[in-house]
Design a protein around this motif. Structure first.
Motif, short mmCIF file in Angstrom:
data_model
loop_
_atom_site.label_atom_id
_atom_site.label_comp_id
_atom_site.label_asym_id
_atom_site.label_seq_id
_atom_site.Cartn_x
_atom_site.Cartn_y
_atom_site.Cartn_z
N GLN A 17 -63.63 -16.05 -31.75
CA GLN A 17 -62.28 -16.13 -30.79
C GLN A 17 -61.33 -16.96 -31.85
O GLN A 17 -61.92 -17.83 -32.80
CB GLN A 17 -62.31 -16.81 -29.62
N PRO A 18 -59.99 -16.36 -32.04
CA PRO A 18 -59.06 -16.98 -32.94
C PRO A 18 -58.77 -18.40 -32.50
O PRO A 18 -57.53 -18.54 -32.87
CB PRO A 18 -58.06 -15.99 -32.99
N PHE A 19 -59.50 -19.40 -32.33
CA PHE A 19 -59.03 -20.49 -32.00
C PHE A 19 -58.21 -21.28 -32.97
O PHE A 19 -57.27 -22.03 -32.90
CB PHE A 19 -60.35 -21.35 -31.45
N ALA A 20 -58.93 -21.17 -34.27
CA ALA A 20 -58.35 -21.74 -35.39
C ALA A 20 -56.79 -21.47 -35.80
O ALA A 20 -55.72 -22.26 -35.81
CB ALA A 20 -58.94 -21.64 -36.80
N GLU A 21 -56.51 -20.12 -35.51
CA GLU A 21 -55.30 -19.41 -35.66
C GLU A 21 -54.26 -20.00 -34.68
O GLU A 21 -53.14 -20.03 -35.00
CB GLU A 21 -55.40 -17.98 -35.62
N LEU A 22 -54.72 -20.37 -33.31
CA LEU A 22 -53.96 -21.11 -32.50
C LEU A 22 -53.86 -22.43 -32.41
O LEU A 22 -53.33 -22.95 -31.59
CB LEU A 22 -54.53 -20.61 -31.04
N GLY A 23 -54.19 -23.18 -33.65
CA GLY A 23 -54.00 -24.51 -33.82
C GLY A 23 -55.14 -25.30 -33.30
O GLY A 23 -54.84 -26.61 -33.24
N LEU A 24 -56.33 -24.87 -32.83
CA LEU A 24 -57.13 -25.81 -32.07
C LEU A 24 -58.38 -25.90 -33.37
O LEU A 24 -58.54 -25.26 -34.13
CB LEU A 24 -58.02 -24.98 -31.04
N LYS A 25 -58.72 -26.90 -33.34
CA LYS A 25 -59.92 -27.68 -34.02
C LYS A 25 -61.16 -27.16 -33.41
O LYS A 25 -61.42 -27.01 -32.31
CB LYS A 25 -59.85 -29.14 -34.41
N PRO A 26 -62.16 -27.13 -34.65
CA PRO A 26 -63.58 -26.63 -34.03
C PRO A 26 -64.36 -27.45 -32.87
O PRO A 26 -64.58 -26.87 -31.77
CB PRO A 26 -64.56 -26.75 -35.27
N ASP A 27 -63.89 -28.96 -33.06
CA ASP A 27 -64.40 -29.69 -31.94
C ASP A 27 -63.71 -29.63 -30.74
O ASP A 27 -64.18 -29.67 -29.36
CB ASP A 27 -64.37 -31.31 -32.37
N GLU A 28 -62.15 -29.36 -30.81
CA GLU A 28 -61.44 -28.91 -29.43
C GLU A 28 -61.84 -27.81 -28.93
O GLU A 28 -61.97 -27.63 -27.54
CB GLU A 28 -59.85 -28.90 -29.93
N TYR A 29 -62.29 -26.55 -29.61
CA TYR A 29 -63.00 -25.35 -29.04
C TYR A 29 -64.01 -25.79 -28.27
O TYR A 29 -64.12 -25.01 -27.37
CB TYR A 29 -62.73 -24.42 -30.21
N ALA A 30 -64.85 -26.52 -29.00
CA ALA A 30 -66.30 -26.83 -28.44
C ALA A 30 -66.08 -27.53 -27.07
O ALA A 30 -66.89 -27.52 -26.12
CB ALA A 30 -67.05 -27.65 -29.50
N ARG A 31 -65.12 -28.44 -26.90
CA ARG A 31 -64.86 -29.27 -26.08
C ARG A 31 -64.36 -28.43 -24.60
O ARG A 31 -64.66 -28.55 -23.44
CB ARG A 31 -63.86 -30.42 -26.15
N ILE A 32 -63.60 -27.21 -25.18
CA ILE A 32 -63.04 -26.44 -24.00
C ILE A 32 -64.43 -25.62 -23.35
O ILE A 32 -64.56 -25.40 -22.27
CB ILE A 32 -62.00 -25.33 -24.56
N LYS A 33 -65.16 -25.49 -24.29
CA LYS A 33 -66.24 -24.62 -23.74
C LYS A 33 -67.29 -25.46 -22.94
O LYS A 33 -67.74 -25.00 -21.94
CB LYS A 33 -66.93 -24.07 -25.04
N GLU A 34 -67.32 -26.69 -23.25
CA GLU A 34 -68.11 -27.75 -22.53
C GLU A 34 -67.41 -27.81 -21.19
O GLU A 34 -68.11 -28.05 -19.92
CB GLU A 34 -68.08 -29.03 -23.06
N ILE A 35 -66.04 -27.74 -21.13
CA ILE A 35 -65.33 -27.84 -19.69
C ILE A 35 -65.72 -26.93 -19.00
O ILE A 35 -65.98 -27.11 -17.37
CB ILE A 35 -63.85 -28.29 -20.00
N LEU A 36 -65.45 -25.74 -19.29
CA LEU A 36 -65.65 -24.59 -18.59
C LEU A 36 -67.02 -24.26 -18.34
O LEU A 36 -67.42 -23.29 -17.39
CB LEU A 36 -65.04 -23.48 -19.37
N GLY A 37 -68.01 -24.63 -19.02
CA GLY A 37 -69.50 -24.29 -19.06
C GLY A 37 -69.61 -22.69 -19.68
O GLY A 37 -70.81 -22.20 -19.39
#
Length: 743
Positions: A17-37
């Protein structure tokens, strides 16, 4: 409700997923996955990316901004504080006033006209969403060197955008600033302030309460402009070769917004909405998540119902679009017919796109497929919070230790040369080239506007109750001492309110800084917030809200720390305000306040290429006593005129006063160089009838404010000691700068 099979396939795909291109850091992306499961869907990723951006989430500033709450002033005047679209204060007679300032810096560098225009449109909608009628705007601006080719590209477009949008809305532009400095070359600051008025009972909030209530989108159709606009663009540093991301800057239509304002006010007047939110930064992602988060339940939205200008837009693009002139309302079913009827009357596009639920999820579908299923608070309010490293920059001790070494005028020729030089320098020169492009008097309630110390508007035509607003920032002082710089900006804005005789009531702010990833910038920011919070607490002024703008940086060059402070004051009768200048001869001129050798950070030092030394220390107790003198000077009818001293010191103040009504003055000064050039804060020149001399002296003594008679009014020249400058020559120097620079 579980995600459907289509969305699950997307969410569980092994594609990157293009999270970095959207301005998200790797740990922020990981946190989103943690929130949503699970992995987010592409639409969820789009929403989190814009809502967790620096511009929307305040993730680097939250830990410091808490001080505005921790040190909050307890006052009955504050009706709505930090956290809503704008703060609201009680100004008496049943009226409430809302005001706020925000930035549109990065878009205005990319596309000056639309960047500035949509900055005005966005702040006006913030005021509208509180239930208020917008009544005035202001625009503090900062640009690179006035003679630089890129400034000649950016400045005319910004001015045209501010004027074009505000004029079409029929809103008077009553104040602001135009300041130049090398550090703003790649990062102009376009801050926009709006003031609105309403009755106490008209206040509206951003909340989606009541299961079964309808989510209604109205205003302009959604287009591809501004996808990831301020939310992404304002959340990264420009490289020295230009910005890496160039998303489309929002495109505004002020005529659509004018109709939207009138339509909304009629809807509000009939009390047809439970909650309301404008679509600004982050667009629908922001409006839906914030309304749902602010309410008591969840929300379902059918995204394919959103009216589009471009039928090819993907769901992600619709969610991220920052198309202008759109509002989202929560409406009870029993009111929807009347709501639609009013929109039809005003020819405003309106669509029911969803409903409030009794659940705890924000669910968004696209042609029947569930593409978003998130806890709304995690999108809107529970984003990442960074306690970023901060460290006092190396330059601070070095520049504070520097001795400001500039020659000060002493004889007649030098005094005349200095006064003319200061009158003509771009930061102090006449700004009529700018302000003539703004309608300052539309609506007929403007009492004063540029170049007065503050803007003032009447809000009740029977009682003549009014409000005054001023914005100020001295980035030179903030560079030398960010803590004191913020307090000094607060003091100056409050003083500018008081010179007209208004009593300061509340504060808003727009905090403009470089990259928060630079520990030195974070130290500047933290010190500025601490200074402002301490200053507001000491002066008894609540902070009602504001804005943080980071990443104002080109490569390694950050802008000067620029906390723009807005102060709003109330005046019981605008007809009694104290004018900025005198219009007749035979008046005595007095200087209120003590002058010290404060040359560091002054305009005179800047002209001579020096930015060192120590900034003045704010004496807010004395400032508050001076405010008492200024307000009493109006109510007791002692003053004929009052004008504060700030950039350019006494020289700039006298220049502006004598040129205003073409009435000269004769002034005698001791230690003339310091007296003329110093920028010691807490000083005001007042003009009084000689018969009021004893009353003025008694008033100043009562409040322990130093007072010095410096001269009298009259003649066709400004005479300072043995220097005589004809008003014709002075006016020529003062007024020719901008036309020469910008045509």
């Amino acid at each position: 409700m579980a995600l459907d099979t289509v969305a699950i396939a997307t969410a569980n795909s092994e594609t990157t997923q293009p999270f970095a291109e959207l301005g998200l850091k790797p740990d922020e992306y990981a946190r989103i996955k943690e929130i949503l499961g699970r992995r987010p869907t592409s639409s969820e990723l789009a929403m989190y990316s814009v809502m967790w951006s620096e511009h929307c989430s305040y993730k680097s500033s939250k830990v410091h901004l808490k001080q505005f709450g921790d040190k909050a002033v307890k006052t009955d005047a504050l009706l709505v504080g930090i956290g809503e679209n704008a703060g609201v204060v009680d100004v008496g007679q049943g009226y409430a006033v809302t005001f706020k300032i925000e930035s549109h810096n990065h878009p205005s560098f990319i596309e000056p006209y639309q960047g500035a225009a949509t900055g005005v449109g966005g702040i006006v909608r913030d005021i509208l969403t509180m239930g208020a009628r917008p009544i005035a705007v202001m625009d503090p601006l900062r640009f690179g060197p006035a003679d630089h080719p890129d400034t000649r590209r950016v400045l005319p477009g910004v001015i045209a955008g501010v004027g074009g949008y505000g004029n079409c809305l029929g809103l008077p532009n009553i104040g602001g600033e135009v300041v130049f400095d090398q550090t703003y070359l790649g990062n102009p600051l376009v801050n926009a302030l709006c003031v609105g008025v309403m009755k106490h009972s008209d206040i509206k909030l951003a909340k989606a309460a009541g299961a079964g209530n309808l989510v209604v989108l109205y205003g302009a159709k959604t287009g591809g402009d501004g996808i990831g606009g301020v939310s992404v663009l304002a959340s990264e540093t420009f490289e020295s070769t230009g910005p890496a991301k160039r998303p489309a800057v929002q495109v505004g239509d002020p005529f659509v917004e004018k109709v939207l304002i009138e339509c909304s006010l009629e809807i509000f007047a009939e009390d047809l909405v439970v909650g309301i939110q404008d679509l600004g930064g982050a667009g629908l992602s922001c409006a839906t998540s914030e309304l749902a988060s602010g309410g008591s339940g969840g929300m379902k939205v059918e995204l394919d119902r959103v009216p589009l200008r471009d039928a090819t837009l993907s769901p992600e693009e619709i969610l991220m679009s920052e198309s202008q002139e759109r509002m989202c309302a929560i409406v009870e079913p029993k009111h929807i017919d009347r709501f639609l009827e009013i929109c039809k009357k005003w020819d405003v596009t309106v669509t029911v796109i969803g409903e409030v639920t009794d659940g705890d999820r924000l669910e968004i579908t696209w042609h029947g497929d569930l593409i978003v299923d998130v806890p709304p608070r995690t999108v809107a309010h529970d984003g990442p919070v960074y306690n970023r490293p901060l460290a006092k920059p190396d330059y601070i001790d070095r520049v504070n230790a520097e001795v400001v070494d500039v020659a000060l005028p002493s004889n007649g020729d030098e005094i005349k040369a200095a006064v003319l030089k200061l009158a003509a320098t771009p930061n102090l020169a006449d700004k009529s080239w700018v302000t003539s492009q703004y309608d300052r008097y539309v609506q007929g309630n403007t009492i004063q506007a540029q170049p007065d110390d503050s803007g003032m508007v009447r809000i009740d035509e029977k009682t003549h109750l009014g409000v005054a607003v001023a914005t100020d920032a001295n980035a030179n002082w903030s560079y030398l001492n960010p803590y004191e710089g913020a307090k000094l900006a607060l003091a100056e804005a409050a003083r500018n309110i008081a010179t007209a005789g208004a009593k300061p009531l509340a504060v808003t702010n727009c905090l403009n800084f470089g990259s928060p990833e630079d520990p030195g910038v974070m130290w500047q920011f933290a010190e500025s917030v601490r200074g402002l919070a301490d200053g507001c607490l000491e002066m008894g002024l609540p902070v009602t809200g504001g804005n943080v703008s980071f990443y104002n940086q080109t490569g390694a060059v950050a802008i000067l720390p620029t906390p723009v402070i807005g102060v709003l004051g109330v005046i019981d009768d605008v007809r009694t305000r104290t004018p900025m200048s005198f219009d007749k001869a035979g008046l005595d001129l007095y200087l209120l306040g003590e002058t010290k050798a404060d040359i560091a950070g002054s305009e005179w030092a800047y002209i001579h290429g020096q930015r060192g030394g120590s900034a003045p220390i704010a004496d807010l107790q004395r400032e508050m006593r001076l405010i008492e003198v200024l307000v009493a000077g109006r109510t007791e009818k002692i003053f004929i005129a009052a004008h504060d001293l700030s950039q350019g010191g006494l020289s700039a103040t006298l220049t502006e006063m004598v040129l205003r009504h073409n009435v000269g003055a004769k002034v005698t000064l001791e230690n003339v160089g310091v007296a003329l050039i110093s920028e010691t804060p807490g000083r005001v020149v007042v003009a009084v009838d000689p018969s009021q001399a004893s009353a003025l002296t008694a008033l100043a003594n009562k409040h322990s404010i130093a007072i010095t008679k410096i001269g009298s009014t009259g003649g066709d020249a400004l005479e300072i000691n043995d220097a005589k400058i004809s008003l014709t020559e002075l006016r020529k120097a003062h007024t020719e700068t901008f036309p020469k620079l910008f045509g």
